[in-house]
Write an enzyme that holds these catalytic residues in place. Structure first.
Site, PDB file in Angstrom:
ATOM      1  N   GLY A 285       1.248   5.964  -0.947  1.00  0.00           N
ATOM      2  CA  GLY A 285       1.186   7.344  -0.606  1.00  0.00           C
ATOM      3  C   GLY A 285       2.622   7.493  -0.024  1.00  0.00           C
ATOM      4  O   GLY A 285       3.183   8.846   0.116  1.00  0.00           O
ATOM      5  N   GLU A 322       3.721   7.595   8.909  1.00  0.00           N
ATOM      6  CA  GLU A 322       5.506   7.088   8.719  1.00  0.00           C
ATOM      7  C   GLU A 322       6.111   7.427   9.987  1.00  0.00           C
ATOM      8  O   GLU A 322       6.632   6.597  10.173  1.00  0.00           O
ATOM      9  CB  GLU A 322       5.323   8.069   8.027  1.00  0.00           C
ATOM     10  CG  GLU A 322       4.545   7.477   6.453  1.00  0.00           C
ATOM     11  CD  GLU A 322       4.415   5.990   6.315  1.00  0.00           C
ATOM     12  OE1 GLU A 322       5.069   4.833   6.152  1.00  0.00           O
ATOM     13  OE2 GLU A 322       2.878   5.658   5.541  1.00  0.00           O
TER      14      GLU A 322
HETATM   15  N1  BES Z   1       3.751   1.017   4.810  1.00  0.00           N
HETATM   16  C1  BES Z   1       2.547   2.000   4.092  1.00  0.00           C
HETATM   17  C2  BES Z   1       3.422   1.946   2.903  1.00  0.00           C
HETATM   18  C3  BES Z   1       3.025   0.668   1.932  1.00  0.00           C
HETATM   19  C4  BES Z   1       1.612   0.540   1.107  1.00  0.00           C
HETATM   20  C5  BES Z   1       3.845  -0.441   1.424  1.00  0.00           C
HETATM   21  C6  BES Z   1       1.288  -0.455   0.268  1.00  0.00           C
HETATM   22  C7  BES Z   1       3.688  -0.943   0.481  1.00  0.00           C
HETATM   23  C8  BES Z   1       2.187  -2.121   0.013  1.00  0.00           C
HETATM   24  C9  BES Z   1       2.595   3.447   4.667  1.00  0.00           C
HETATM   25  O1  BES Z   1       3.374   3.402   5.960  1.00  0.00           O
HETATM   26  C10 BES Z   1       1.857   4.208   4.714  1.00  0.00           C
HETATM   27  O2  BES Z   1       0.957   2.961   5.225  1.00  0.00           O
HETATM   28  N2  BES Z   1       1.723   4.336   3.717  1.00  0.00           N
HETATM   29  C11 BES Z   1       0.038   4.919   3.457  1.00  0.00           C
HETATM   30  C12 BES Z   1      -0.007   6.024   4.091  1.00  0.00           C
HETATM   31  C13 BES Z   1      -0.922   6.238   5.368  1.00  0.00           C
HETATM   32  C14 BES Z   1      -0.745   7.878   6.174  1.00  0.00           C
HETATM   33  C15 BES Z   1      -2.075   5.957   5.952  1.00  0.00           C
HETATM   34  C16 BES Z   1       0.122   5.031   1.660  1.00  0.00           C
HETATM   35  O3  BES Z   1       0.664   5.079   1.373  1.00  0.00           O
HETATM   36  O4  BES Z   1      -0.970   5.488   1.631  1.00  0.00           O
HETATM   37 ZN    ZN Z   2       1.897   2.456   6.997  1.00  0.00          ZN
END
Ligand code: BES
Ligand code: ZN
EC number: 3.4.11.-
Length: 900
Positions: A285, A322
């Protein structure tokens, strides 16, 4: 390239010793990276050079670092120690593919002290949405490439050779050579720019110390909007040319959120700027890269005319999530992936804090229960895992970005906060951040800070929640002079596990003014008269509940406001009391949610009959809380699906009952938004109308189609504002058949014409709800075409109709090779498995699915497959249980035709 030499013997002499290790050896560690890149956006390649300042801690013949899919340029590798003024060349360079490591062997020993390792390399900008990759966008009708990085968890090594572990923090000095008309961004601001004809050379300021997975680069054509915090930090939102208006909402949220966090963590945002960029092709996301946060378009851009209230909320919470990482994750980083939940669980929890302070009218802490229930759902499987999970190979990391790390993680934090108190909790977090800033921390380090400030045995309590999987169901029994509590591990299979927890129990007696709490440390605990002697209204409630007046006008609710991560099973008398409390409207939204959701879970686990669940649901007819009604709706879908399998003769009446249940709120909300109505009502309207459409409610279908027709003529018609588009699309798909596809074709036309990602996603999420299997097959084939970005394919898999289920499975088998090739290297592949496998409900099907995957299993899907198969088994068990529910027919019929 240096020739591989014959392997020498002895443990210190061989490359072999470094293979198959989870982590890099630490006899040399990086301090600073000086990186330069020159991408070729047309050829989709890049060249790079890195000079890594390293500290040799133990004398060594080897340097071992991560590298994958990069070609090291011949003769480009050298090491210069600060001790002696000569350059060493490795005698051996071995790239161990399976372990993604580069082993450099030197004939001379590298002495303790500082040195500089130089490596030149080349790579490809892939389409895999990880490492250094390309994303495609359109500008003036022409397709263009942008270059983007996505390094978490372990893909920086696909962009440059590095010590690619969160604890190997270093500073980064980045230089880029790019076409002069493009925007190029990185973690830090540009400090120098030289234009040389069609190219420009950009130097970015050196970063503070940080982990490799947070390094980022974005190169493409962008517009932006800009704001600034009270501290003067410049914040920008970058998006495709022409869309900058859509960045304003996220910008506003970001600016305010930085101020909220500065106060909460008692620590200012540490970088000179914050950029946030919408990337058209993005696997997750969003990603919290330090100072350069990247997003899917749908999670960052908000269009006043075409985004729904739910889209707005999503943008705000993703931004808040984020930005929370800029402290929790980036400034203080987990020591190893075992502690991933410290990043994700915390960012999830903190994002609610910020959303609540910016938008109190969203009642976001009530909505938090979606996180808790998501965690409880997954963690009730035998194939769940502890929050703190061993990671032995890089390819195991992707799979733990799941509901355990995020949802259970966030929920146990909330439980602890409510146990310790908000003030103590905030003070401890500020201490923890101060203590570990610019460094790394483990779960125990956080507990230590909390223990120090609170004086409570936090480590002991929390180990029971983070080191073992699962959670308890607490059974509560009442008598005239006591309340008895007993914990046992809850499993959705109906079996009982042998876990035991330290459970913070809170109890409410007939009113929110009469509360009691204690820590359940043993399996059983009886509270008797003496425990209650301080509060006469409590004993009074007890006598009423447990004494002579069975089901009297009083109640006892355990787990007040659902802040605890556990289920509660009440005895018959307490259950009757709670039903009274619901009908008498004496309970809070969160408690109403909890009673319903616990009851649903107990029912799925065959611990409580489906007829009793249905009867409980009927007490929620006048429910108007967005969170409670949404939960009831998602339960309804599951229930209708199970009844369709178990007792198909009751399906129509079950649907009638569910429609009846939603009538009250549906009539209150209507189709058209009311002047000045709340955000939650806008979201609720969409949910209710969608449910009525899915349940085949005639007048809803009819009205939806009428409005959709007006929308086809005018995309801005007031008849179909964004909040009710989903129900309209679902309704349209209910009318589509293989021989009359006009509604489907119209939706596809809207899909192709819109350039708003949220609109595309909204449409994709409705298509496969069509009850005609042949149409579902069409939809599934469509999502594999280039018209659908590979990031969005998962939306098309959501909500496949019951009648399309078998077709979807056949489709999955037939296309597995292609799917596996296209999505197999990322985490999106797991969604193909879970979406299509989990809804099945027979043991034979489970066997068939298992057999198919037996030769196709890979580490990246193995946990998901096991969990999905477990769900199939649980469904099968539930169906049998429903078949034996003697009262079901009578209860459903009575409620289906009841007049209110
Ligand atoms: N650190 C994650 C992104 C990520 C997710 C990197 C999976 C590698 C593998 C980011 O902070 C995150 O958690 N993004 C979420 C959105 C959030 C609002 C829950 C996502 O990508 O769904
Ligand atoms: Zn995250």
């Amino acid at each position: 390239m240096a020739m591989a030499m014959a392997m020498e013997q002895g443990p210190q002499q061989s490359v072999e010793q470094f293979k198959g290790q989870a982590r890099l050896p630490k006899f040399a560690v990086p301090r600073r990276y000086d990186l330069s890149f020159k991408p070729d956006l047309s050829a989709c390649t890049f060249t790079g050079a890195v000079q890594i300042t390293i500290d040799v801690i133990d004398p060594t013949h080897f340097l071992v670092l991560n590298s994958a899919e990069l070609a090291v340029r011949d003769g480009s590798v050298s090491f210069k120690s600060h001790y002696f003024d000569k350059e060493l060349r490795p005698s051996e360079i071995v790239l161990v593919e399976g372990d993604e490591i580069l082993v450099l062997k030197f004939d001379e020993v590298l002495p303790i002290g500082t040195g500089v390792l130089a490596i030149g390399f080349e790579g490809t900008l892939t389409d895999r949405m990880k490492g250094f990759y390309r994303s495609v966008y359109e500008h003036n009708g022409e397709k263009k490439n942008m270059a983007v990085t996505q390094f978490e968890p372990a893909d920086a090594r696909r962009c440059f050779p590095c010590w690619d572990e969160p604890a190997c923090k270093a500073t980064f000095k980045i230089t880029l050579e790019v076409p002069s008309e493009l925007v190029a961004l990185s973690n830090m601001p540009v400090i120098d720019e030289k234009i040389d004809g069609s190219l420009k050379m950009l130097s970015f300021q050196e970063s503070p110390i940080m982990s490799t997975y947070l390094v980022a680069i974005v190169i493409g054509l962008f517009d932006y909007v800009e704001g600034s915090t009270t501290d003067g930090i410049k914040v920008r939102v970058y998006c495709q040319v022409g869309k900058s208006n859509q960045g304003k909402f996220a910008l506003d949220v970001a600016v305010k959120t930085l101020d909220v966090y500065k106060k909460y963590f008692n620590e200012p945002y540490p970088l000179p700027k914050l950029d946030m960029v919408a990337i058209p092709d993005f696997a997750a996301g969003a990603m919290e890269n330090y100072g350069l946060v990247t997003y899917r378009e749908s999670a960052l851009l908000y269009d006043e005319h075409h985004s729904a209230a739910a889209n707005k909320q999503r943008v705000a919470t993703v931004v808040a999530h984020e930005l929370a990482h800029q402290w929790f994750g980036n400034l203080v980083t987990m020591e190893w992936w075992t502690h991933l939940w410290l990043n994700e669980g915390f960012a999830t929890w903190v994002s609610y804090l910020s959303a609540d302070s910016l938008f109190p009218e969203w009642k976001i802490w009530t909505q938090f229960l979606d996180e808790t229930t998501g965690g409880l759902r997954l963690d009730a499987l035998a194939e769940s895992h502890p929050i703190e999970v061993d990671i032995n190979h890089a390819n195991e990391i992707d799979e733990i970005f799941d509901a355990i790390s995020y949802m259970k993680g966030a929920s146990v934090i909330r439980m602890l906060q409510s146990y310790l108190g908000a003030n103590v909790f905030q003070k401890s977090l500020a201490l923890y951040i101060k203590r570990f800033a610019w460094s790394n921390a483990k779960t125990e380090d956080l507990w230590a800070a909390l223990e120090e400030i609170s004086g409570e045995p936090v480590n002991l309590i929390m180990n029971s929640w983070t080191k073992q999987k699962g959670y308890p169901v607490v059974s509560v029994k009442v008598s005239a002079d006591s309340l008895e509590f007993e914990q046992s591990q809850f499993l959705s299979s109906g079996l009982t596990g042998d876990g035991q927890w330290m459970v913070p129990i809170t109890i409410c007696f007939g009113s929110y003014d009469a509360q009691k709490k204690f820590l359940l440390k043993t399996k059983i605990k009886k509270l008797d008269k003496l425990d209650f002697s301080d509060a006469s209204d409590i004993s009074h409630t007890l006598v009423e509940q447990g004494g002579q007046r069975k089901g009297g006008q009083s109640w006892i609710k355990v787990n007040i406001e659902q802040t605890g991560f556990y289920r509660v099973q009440y005895d018959d008398q307490l259950t009757a009391g709670l039903r009274y409390a619901i009908e008498a409207k004496q309970l809070s939204e969160t408690d109403r949610f909890g009673i319903l959701d616990d009851s649903f879970a107990l029912c799925m686990a065959c611990k409580q009959t489906t007829s009793s669940l249905i009867s409980l649901m009927s007490a929620y007819r006048e429910e108007l809380s967005y969170t409670v009604v949404s939960q009831m709706i998602s339960m309804s879908y599951k229930l209708a699906n199970m009844i369709a399998e178990a007792t198909p003769e009751l399906l129509n009446e079950t649907k009638l009952f569910l429609i009846n249940l939603l009538q009250f709120s549906a009539e209150k909300l209507g189709w058209d938004p009311k002047e000045g109505e709340s955000h939650l009502d806008a979201m609720l309207r969409g949910e209710i109308l969608t449910a009525l459409a899915e349940l085949g409610h005639e007048s809803t279908l009819h009205e939806a189609v009428r409005r959709f027709t007006a929308f086809l003529d005018d995309r801005n018609t007031p008849l179909l504002p964004p909040d009710i588009r989903r129900p309209a699309y679902i309704a349209v798909m209910q009318t589509v058949t293989a021989t009359n596809k006009s509604g489907y074709d119209s939706l596809l036309r809207v899909y192709k014409e819109t350039d708003l990602s949220q609109e595309k996603v909204r449409i994709l999420g409705c298509l496969s709800s069509c009850p005609d299997a042949a149409v579902v097959l069409d939809v599934l084939n469509f999502i594999l075409t280039p018209a659908v970005r590979s990031q969005d394919v998962v939306y098309g898999l959501g909500g496949i109709s019951r009648k399309g289920r078998e077709t979807a499975w056949i489709w999955l088998k037939e296309n597995w090779e292609f799917i596996s090739k296209t999505w197999g290297s990322g985490f999106l592949i797991t969604r193909f498995v879970s979406s299509i496998v989990s809804p099945f409900s027979s043991d034979e099907k489970a066997k068939e699915i298992e057999a198919f995957f037996s030769t196709r299993i890979k580490p990246s899907i193995s946990r998901t497959l096991k969990q999905s198969l477990e769900r199939v088994g649980n469904n099968a068990r539930w169906i049998n249980y429903i078949k034996n529910d003697k009262e079901l027919g009578e209860v459903v019929r009575e409620l289906a035709y009841r007049k209110y």
